[in-house]
Design a protein around this motif. Structure first.
Motif, mmCIF file in Angstrom:
data_model
loop_
_atom_site.group_PDB
_atom_site.id
_atom_site.type_symbol
_atom_site.label_atom_id
_atom_site.label_comp_id
_atom_site.label_asym_id
_atom_site.label_seq_id
_atom_site.Cartn_x
_atom_site.Cartn_y
_atom_site.Cartn_z
ATOM 1 N N SER A 36 3.866 15.434 -2.059
ATOM 2 C CA SER A 36 3.617 14.392 -1.067
ATOM 3 C C SER A 36 3.110 13.106 -1.719
ATOM 4 C CB SER A 36 2.608 14.908 -0.036
ATOM 5 O OG SER A 36 2.365 13.945 0.937
ATOM 6 N N LEU A 37 2.161 13.238 -2.647
ATOM 7 C CA LEU A 37 1.626 12.054 -3.314
ATOM 8 C C LEU A 37 2.674 11.394 -4.208
ATOM 9 C CD1 LEU A 37 -1.973 13.287 -4.236
ATOM 10 C CD2 LEU A 37 -1.318 11.717 -2.394
ATOM 11 N N ILE A 38 3.467 12.192 -4.901
ATOM 12 C CA ILE A 38 4.535 11.631 -5.734
ATOM 13 C C ILE A 38 5.569 10.929 -4.863
ATOM 14 C CG2 ILE A 38 6.478 12.217 -7.258
ATOM 15 C CD1 ILE A 38 4.624 14.362 -8.510
ATOM 16 N N HIS A 39 5.883 11.536 -3.723
ATOM 17 C CA HIS A 39 6.856 10.934 -2.813
ATOM 18 C C HIS A 39 6.372 9.573 -2.304
ATOM 19 C CE1 HIS A 39 9.993 10.636 0.201
ATOM 20 N NE2 HIS A 39 9.051 10.418 1.114
ATOM 21 N N VAL A 40 5.123 9.505 -1.867
ATOM 22 C CA VAL A 40 4.614 8.232 -1.358
ATOM 23 C C VAL A 40 4.517 7.201 -2.481
ATOM 24 C CG1 VAL A 40 2.097 8.592 -1.533
ATOM 25 C CG2 VAL A 40 3.020 7.271 0.350
ATOM 26 N N GLY A 41 4.204 7.661 -3.701
ATOM 27 C CA GLY A 41 4.191 6.756 -4.847
ATOM 28 C C GLY A 41 5.576 6.225 -5.160
ATOM 29 N N THR A 42 6.565 7.099 -5.083
ATOM 30 C CA THR A 42 7.950 6.687 -5.330
ATOM 31 C C THR A 42 8.411 5.674 -4.289
ATOM 32 O OG1 THR A 42 8.405 8.850 -6.303
ATOM 33 C CG2 THR A 42 10.311 7.539 -5.633
ATOM 34 N N GLN A 43 8.014 5.870 -3.047
ATOM 35 C CA GLN A 43 8.365 4.914 -1.997
ATOM 36 C C GLN A 43 7.731 3.552 -2.243
ATOM 37 O OE1 GLN A 43 7.139 7.059 1.549
ATOM 38 N NE2 GLN A 43 9.288 7.436 2.070
ATOM 39 N N ASP A 45 7.004 2.380 -5.181
ATOM 40 C CA ASP A 45 7.465 1.889 -6.484
ATOM 41 C C ASP A 45 8.760 1.100 -6.306
ATOM 42 O OD1 ASP A 45 8.055 1.439 -9.120
ATOM 43 O OD2 ASP A 45 8.346 3.545 -9.646
ATOM 44 N N ASP A 46 8.641 -0.218 -6.310
ATOM 45 C CA ASP A 46 9.838 -1.061 -6.126
ATOM 46 C C ASP A 46 10.499 -1.445 -7.448
ATOM 47 O OD1 ASP A 46 7.793 -2.702 -6.940
ATOM 48 O OD2 ASP A 46 8.050 -4.200 -5.360
ATOM 49 N N LYS A 47 9.841 -1.160 -8.567
ATOM 50 C CA LYS A 47 10.400 -1.539 -9.871
ATOM 51 C C LYS A 47 11.129 -0.399 -10.557
ATOM 52 C CE LYS A 47 7.063 -5.191 -10.435
ATOM 53 N NZ LYS A 47 5.913 -5.694 -11.138
ATOM 54 N N HIS A 48 10.871 0.835 -10.182
ATOM 55 C CA HIS A 48 11.546 2.034 -10.714
ATOM 56 C C HIS A 48 11.629 2.052 -12.241
ATOM 57 C CE1 HIS A 48 12.480 2.932 -6.593
ATOM 58 N NE2 HIS A 48 13.036 1.745 -6.452
ATOM 59 N N ARG A 49 10.476 1.912 -12.857
ATOM 60 C CA ARG A 49 10.410 1.946 -14.322
ATOM 61 C C ARG A 49 10.318 3.387 -14.806
ATOM 62 N NH1 ARG A 49 5.733 -2.445 -14.114
ATOM 63 N NH2 ARG A 49 5.424 -1.249 -12.229
ATOM 64 N N ASN A 50 10.541 3.557 -16.098
ATOM 65 C CA ASN A 50 10.404 4.875 -16.690
ATOM 66 C C ASN A 50 9.381 4.793 -17.811
ATOM 67 O OD1 ASN A 50 10.814 7.542 -17.120
ATOM 68 N ND2 ASN A 50 12.741 7.292 -18.216
ATOM 69 N N PRO A 51 8.273 5.472 -17.780
ATOM 70 C CA PRO A 51 7.813 6.383 -16.733
ATOM 71 C C PRO A 51 7.399 5.613 -15.478
ATOM 72 C CG PRO A 51 6.081 6.100 -18.370
ATOM 73 C CD PRO A 51 7.299 5.358 -18.873
ATOM 74 N N PRO A 52 7.437 6.295 -14.326
ATOM 75 C CA PRO A 52 7.110 5.623 -13.062
ATOM 76 C C PRO A 52 5.673 5.104 -13.046
ATOM 77 C CG PRO A 52 7.991 7.833 -12.676
ATOM 78 C CD PRO A 52 7.771 7.691 -14.135
ATOM 79 N N LEU A 60 -3.527 2.327 -5.097
ATOM 80 C CA LEU A 60 -4.654 2.606 -4.203
ATOM 81 C C LEU A 60 -4.213 2.683 -2.752
ATOM 82 C CD1 LEU A 60 -7.396 0.328 -5.802
ATOM 83 C CD2 LEU A 60 -7.193 2.809 -5.963
ATOM 84 N N GLU A 61 -3.380 1.749 -2.327
ATOM 85 C CA GLU A 61 -2.893 1.744 -0.944
ATOM 86 C C GLU A 61 -2.090 3.007 -0.642
ATOM 87 O OE1 GLU A 61 -0.643 -1.867 -0.703
ATOM 88 O OE2 GLU A 61 -2.435 -3.126 -0.537
ATOM 89 N N ALA A 62 -1.196 3.370 -1.545
ATOM 90 C CA ALA A 62 -0.342 4.541 -1.330
ATOM 91 C C ALA A 62 -1.171 5.823 -1.265
ATOM 92 C CB ALA A 62 0.705 4.630 -2.438
ATOM 93 N N MET A 63 -2.113 5.977 -2.169
ATOM 94 C CA MET A 63 -2.924 7.196 -2.200
ATOM 95 C C MET A 63 -3.844 7.285 -0.989
ATOM 96 S SD MET A 63 -1.698 8.748 -4.756
ATOM 97 C CE MET A 63 -0.134 7.874 -4.762
#
Length: 126
Positions: A36-43, A45-52, A60-63
């Protein structure tokens, strides 16, 4: 009268314990919280870097947004975000952070030794 009051107190204590057990039974498991936390972080994440990574503010907002759904207490959330490593560009590698610290949170929940410390209020009013 004393017997009646102690009986009422025991019933109330039993109800509180039942409520806690219901909450614990309905609580998501470690894997569900990580996903769930990874999913909300991925949402977020608008830059989609590697590593995310996420900017600190977005992290902070997402968590915080997801903490209630994951049933993280305020102290757990505070400790979780406090341990986030911020790189030189002000970003947090959120996937690594989540995979490192969520298992630790769940281990601390199980630990009787840390119950007293985790239950303490650490705010400025304390």
């Amino acid at each position: 009268l004393q017997g009646l009051s102690s009986s009422l107190a025991n019933k109330k204590r039993g109800m509180d314990e039942e409520d806690q057990e219901d909450t614990q039974q309905n609580a998501p498991d470690r894997d569900a919280v990580e996903k769930s936390l990874i999913h909300v972080g991925t949402q977020a994440d608008d830059k989609h870097r590697n590593p995310p990574t996420l900017e600190v503010r977005r992290f902070l907002e997402a968590m915080k947004q997801e903490a209630e759904k994951c049933q993280l207490s305020e102290s757990e959330l505070r400790g979780f975000v406090a341990e986030a490593e911020i790189d030189s560009s002000g970003d947090v590698a959120y996937v690594d952070h989540i995979k490192t610290w969520v298992p630790i949170l769940f281990e601390l929940r199980k630990s009787i030794i840390y119950d007293g410390i985790l239950a303490m209020e650490w705010g400025p009013e304390s």
